[in-house]
Structure formats: C-alpha cells, structure tokens
Design an enzyme around this catalytic site. Structure first.
Site, PDB file in Angstrom:
ATOM      1  N   ASP A  45       0.847  -1.196   0.000  1.00  0.00           N
ATOM      2  CA  ASP A  45       0.000   0.000   0.000  1.00  0.00           C
ATOM      3  C   ASP A  45       0.884   1.248   0.000  1.00  0.00           C
ATOM      4  O   ASP A  45       0.387   2.372  -0.084  1.00  0.00           O
ATOM      5  CB  ASP A  45      -1.011  -0.006   1.155  1.00  0.00           C
ATOM      6  CG  ASP A  45      -0.355   0.028   2.512  1.00  0.00           C
ATOM      7  OD1 ASP A  45       0.877  -0.067   2.602  1.00  0.00           O
ATOM      8  OD2 ASP A  45      -1.100   0.157   3.516  1.00  0.00           O
ATOM      9  N   GLU A 189       8.582  -3.609  10.625  1.00  0.00           N
ATOM     10  CA  GLU A 189       8.952  -2.302  10.056  1.00  0.00           C
ATOM     11  C   GLU A 189       9.414  -1.332  11.144  1.00  0.00           C
ATOM     12  O   GLU A 189       8.724  -1.154  12.165  1.00  0.00           O
ATOM     13  CB  GLU A 189       7.754  -1.699   9.306  1.00  0.00           C
ATOM     14  CG  GLU A 189       8.076  -0.327   8.725  1.00  0.00           C
ATOM     15  CD  GLU A 189       7.064   0.175   7.709  1.00  0.00           C
ATOM     16  OE1 GLU A 189       6.133  -0.574   7.337  1.00  0.00           O
ATOM     17  OE2 GLU A 189       7.208   1.338   7.277  1.00  0.00           O
TER      18      GLU A 189
HETATM   19  O1  KIV Z   1       3.474  -1.124   1.692  1.00  0.00           O
HETATM   20  C1  KIV Z   1       4.652  -1.453   1.797  1.00  0.00           C
HETATM   21  O2  KIV Z   1       5.498  -1.197   0.946  1.00  0.00           O
HETATM   22  C2  KIV Z   1       5.046  -2.182   2.997  1.00  0.00           C
HETATM   23  C3  KIV Z   1       6.506  -2.366   3.216  1.00  0.00           C
HETATM   24  C4  KIV Z   1       7.077  -1.129   3.812  1.00  0.00           C
HETATM   25  C5  KIV Z   1       6.801  -3.554   4.025  1.00  0.00           C
HETATM   26  O3  KIV Z   1       4.227  -2.571   3.755  1.00  0.00           O
END
Ligand code: KIV
Length: 277
Positions: A45, A189
């Site tokens: 997302d 994260e």
């Molecule tokens: O949406 C995304 O790119 C993520 C990553 C930061 C793991 O969730």
C-alpha cells in the site's frame, strides 16, 4: 515455471538463507524485479505515496490495490506475489475482511495477502486465523504500521517503549500470536535492532525486516527507494541506482533533440521523403 511457494521459502529459511522481498506496483517494474531474482514481490500500500501520488498509504482504495496487484500478477513469473490489504479493507467485520482478502487471490492473482497488526491487535489476529483456516496465505506486519500513522502521530521507531513506541514485549507477543494464528511470515517495520532480534528468536516463522536491523530472516525495501526514484531518502534504506537522474536526463535529451530537429532522424521515419534509409 511455478511461482515461489511457501515450502520453497521455508526451505531457504531453514537453511538460514536470507529471504528477499521488494515492492512493485505496475507490470514493467514487477517484471524487472522478478527477473532480478527476489523471492517475493509485495504490492504494497506504499503505492499510495510511491505510485499513486497520495501523501501516504491511507487513501489507497481496495480497487486501486486490486488493480495494482493484477498488473503485477500479469508480469511476475517466479516470485511469490504478496498483496497488501489497504487501510480499512479489513477489520470492519470478519466477513468483509475475508471477502476482500479473497478478491486478491481470486480476481487479482495474488499468492498471499499482508495485513498490518497493531500491538496486541486481537481483531486482526482473528482475521489472520480465519483466513489461514480458509486457505488464504497471510503475511503479518508489525512494528511501525503506517496505516496507524494518524493515531501514532508520526513514523516513530517501535520497540523503544516510550510515547508512540510499543514495547519489545508487546511486539514479541503480537508476533507470537500472529504466528500461532497461521501467518507464514511477519514483516517488521522500523523497529530497534534488539526488537528485530527478539521477535525473530521468538517466532518459528520468517521475519522480514525494513528498518529492523540485521538479525531478521529477510529484508524488504520499497522499490522506488532502491531505484533512486523517491523524493525522500531514508537512513534505513539504500538506493542501488539513481534512476531519477537517469530519467530526467533522458527526458531533457529528448526535449533538446526534438527542439533542435535531431529527432526524429531518417532512421526513425517510414519511407523518408528525401529517400535516405
Ligand atoms: O506497503 C509497503 O510497501 C510495505 C513495506 C514497507 C513492508 O508494507
């Protein structure tokens, strides 16, 4: 060739080989990311601020996420395609969560979905459990969960146990419950390195870190950061190319060529009027 399966990922994990994941949001980049040899392509997302022009991930709609995932699915041959479920496309009820998750597999071709989970987020853990029972592979996501950014008040590193930062214990507990609920991998994260290490040691599923330090089972980066296409740079990330400058230079050269009449040249022309091939 079949795409990377969960057993194939687990073989690497059990051998101690680090897992690799990168985001992609469209077919051309997904094709290149796949050819580059990653294990998993995440249709994040993060498309919100890296693909769709929003300020952050919150506005991303279910339809936009499905459309991005379908484009990636059409391009990826070998990597596992993981679709990120956007803000509030899960959680309102178990029923809509399951239906929406199912659309990523049935309509968009994803191999798995990813859901963010707040520290001790029982609602999401229940959803992970139901999805797993029904055969939908799930990746958990804990630590800094950008869908809760308004609530947190910013992108605070997690695991410090102060202000908007969860304790290591809460994160270990959440990871353990997600693994028990059936998540086959967990993204971590923006957590302290000690948190990454403790969570990784506590669970028997692979952890995939972004800003989570060195003691995790794999790494994920946002592809625009890796390629040097982002407006911002982050200390935890690494740009392996400067495509932003390369694109600007290519466009400026094209504008110059058209302006000074050197493009198109005779070799770019069908049946040139001056007869030169
Ligand atoms: O949406 C995304 O790119 C993520 C990553 C930061 C793991 O969730």
């Amino acid at each position: 060739m079949a795409r990377t399966s969960i057993p194939a990922l687990y073989e690497k994990y059990e051998n101690g080989d680090p897992l690799t994941m990168l985001t992609a949001y469209d077919a051309p980049i997904a094709r290149l990311v796949d050819r580059g040899g990653v294990d998993m392509v995440l249709v994040g997302d993060s498309a919100g601020d890296n693909h769709l022009g929003y300020d952050d991930t919150l506005p991303v709609t279910l339809d936009e996420a499905l459309s991005n995932t379908a484009a990636v699915d059409r391009a990826v041959e070998e990597a596992m395609v993981v679709a990120d479920m956007p803000f509030l496309s899960y959680g309102a009820s178990l029923e809509t969560s399951v239906e929406n998750a199912g659309r990523f597999l049935k309509e968009a071709g994803a191999d798995a979905v990813k859901l963010e989970t707040a520290p001790r987020g029982e609602t999401t853990i229940d959803i992970v459990s139901r999805l797993t029972e029904l055969g939908v592979p799930v990746v958990g996501h804990i630590g800094l969960t950008p869908q809760r950014m308004r609530q947190l008040g910013g992108g605070y590193v997690q695991g410090r146990g102060d202000g908007s930062s969860a304790t290591v214990e809460a994160l270990v507990d959440t990871a353990t419950r997600l693994a028990d609920a059936g998540a086959f991998a967990i993204v971590l994260e923006a957590v302290t390195e000690a948190t990454g290490k403790e969570v990784t040691e506590a669970v028997d599923v692979p952890t995939i870190g972004i800003g989570a330090g060195r003691y995790v089972d794999g790494q994920v980066l946002v592809v625009t950061d890796l390629l040097g296409l982002s407006e911002e740079s982050y200390g935890f990330s690494k740009a392996y190319a400067d495509l932003g400058s390369a694109v600007e230079e290519a466009v400026a050269a094209y504008v110059d060529d058209v302006s000074n009449g050197s493009f198109p040249a005779s070799e770019h022309v069908f049946d040139p009027v001056d007869g030169v091939e």
